[in-house]
Design a protein around this motif. Structure first.
Motif, mmCIF file in Angstrom:
data_model
loop_
_atom_site.group_PDB
_atom_site.id
_atom_site.type_symbol
_atom_site.label_atom_id
_atom_site.label_comp_id
_atom_site.label_asym_id
_atom_site.label_seq_id
_atom_site.Cartn_x
_atom_site.Cartn_y
_atom_site.Cartn_z
ATOM 1 N N UNK A 172 -68.000 34.748 30.769
ATOM 2 C CA UNK A 172 -67.028 35.835 30.607
ATOM 3 C C UNK A 172 -65.795 35.594 31.469
ATOM 4 N N UNK A 173 -65.993 35.239 32.725
ATOM 5 C CA UNK A 173 -64.880 35.065 33.660
ATOM 6 C C UNK A 173 -64.003 33.875 33.259
ATOM 7 N N UNK A 174 -64.620 32.741 32.973
ATOM 8 C CA UNK A 174 -63.843 31.543 32.614
ATOM 9 C C UNK A 174 -63.095 31.758 31.305
ATOM 10 N N UNK B 44 -59.183 42.575 32.439
ATOM 11 C CA UNK B 44 -60.334 43.481 32.384
ATOM 12 C C UNK B 44 -61.633 42.720 32.161
ATOM 13 N N UNK B 45 -61.594 41.716 31.280
ATOM 14 C CA UNK B 45 -62.799 40.915 31.050
ATOM 15 C C UNK B 45 -63.166 40.100 32.286
ATOM 16 N N UNK B 46 -62.181 39.535 32.958
ATOM 17 C CA UNK B 46 -62.465 38.750 34.164
ATOM 18 C C UNK B 46 -63.163 39.616 35.213
ATOM 19 N N UNK B 47 -62.735 40.860 35.329
ATOM 20 C CA UNK B 47 -63.359 41.794 36.277
ATOM 21 C C UNK B 47 -64.687 42.331 35.761
ATOM 22 N N UNK C 63 -62.393 31.676 20.883
ATOM 23 C CA UNK C 63 -62.220 32.935 21.612
ATOM 24 C C UNK C 63 -62.778 34.103 20.808
ATOM 25 N N UNK C 64 -62.521 34.118 19.509
ATOM 26 C CA UNK C 64 -63.012 35.199 18.647
ATOM 27 C C UNK C 64 -64.521 35.356 18.783
ATOM 28 N N UNK C 65 -65.250 34.254 18.692
ATOM 29 C CA UNK C 65 -66.709 34.355 18.699
ATOM 30 C C UNK C 65 -67.295 34.491 20.102
ATOM 31 N N UNK C 66 -66.640 33.946 21.122
ATOM 32 C CA UNK C 66 -67.096 34.196 22.495
ATOM 33 C C UNK C 66 -66.934 35.680 22.811
ATOM 34 N N UNK D 277 -72.802 42.001 26.523
ATOM 35 C CA UNK D 277 -72.393 42.696 27.736
ATOM 36 C C UNK D 277 -71.813 41.729 28.753
ATOM 37 N N UNK D 278 -71.531 42.234 29.950
ATOM 38 C CA UNK D 278 -70.759 41.468 30.922
ATOM 39 C C UNK D 278 -71.559 40.502 31.797
ATOM 40 N N UNK D 279 -72.870 40.635 31.830
ATOM 41 C CA UNK D 279 -73.645 39.881 32.806
ATOM 42 C C UNK D 279 -73.738 40.672 34.103
ATOM 43 N N UNK D 280 -74.458 40.113 35.068
ATOM 44 C CA UNK D 280 -74.725 40.906 36.277
ATOM 45 C C UNK D 280 -73.576 40.918 37.274
ATOM 46 N N UNK D 281 -72.677 39.949 37.221
ATOM 47 C CA UNK D 281 -71.555 39.898 38.158
ATOM 48 C C UNK D 281 -70.330 40.547 37.522
#
Length: 131
Positions: A16-18, A62-65, A106-109, A117-121
């Motif tokens: 998500x972050x990358x 927002x996605x990076x956070x 990007x569309x499919x990621x 969801x975002x994951x735990x971090x």
């Protein structure tokens, strides 16, 4: 295999972050010419590209956070689907030839993040943990 499963939520966060940081670059290049001007981008930007650029910057941040991950990822996934069909598909069917590989990826990621969801971090995960 079980040892890898333990890491899955953290690696999801890393994906998500990358992806978000890479995505943000496109908007930053369009609006602020950072780290350089986006090749082929008109100056000044037409309204549609300006809206896309701000979606890339704000949505990417927002996605990076990891904040509002699912709805933001869903919107950005749709943006990339539209971008592919408006900017790339008319240049030919094959993404490797029409320059649309990044838009499809990007569309499919982002679609995956909307469901996974975002994951735990993430801020979203921290908010969920509060009593």
């Amino acid at each position: 295999m079980e040892r890898l499963n333990v890491w899955a939520p953290r690696v999801l966060s890393l994906l998500r972050i990358i992806a978000a940081l890479l995505f943000m670059q496109h908007g930053l290049m369009k609006v602020f010419h950072f780290p350089a001007a986006q090749p082929g981008s008109p100056d000044p930007l037409p309204t549609l590209l300006l809206v896309a650029a701000w979606l890339e910057i704000v949505g990417g941040a927002l996605l990076a956070l990891g904040l509002f991950t699912r709805p933001v990822a869903f919107i950005l996934s749709g943006q990339m689907a539209v971008a592919y069909f408006l900017a790339h598909f008319s240049k030919g069917f094959w993404p490797a030839l029409n320059g649309g590989e990044a838009a499809i990826l990007f569309c499919f990621v982002f679609l995956y993040l909307a469901f996974a969801g975002p994951g735990e971090l993430s801020i979203d995960a921290q908010v969920r943990k509060r009593p």
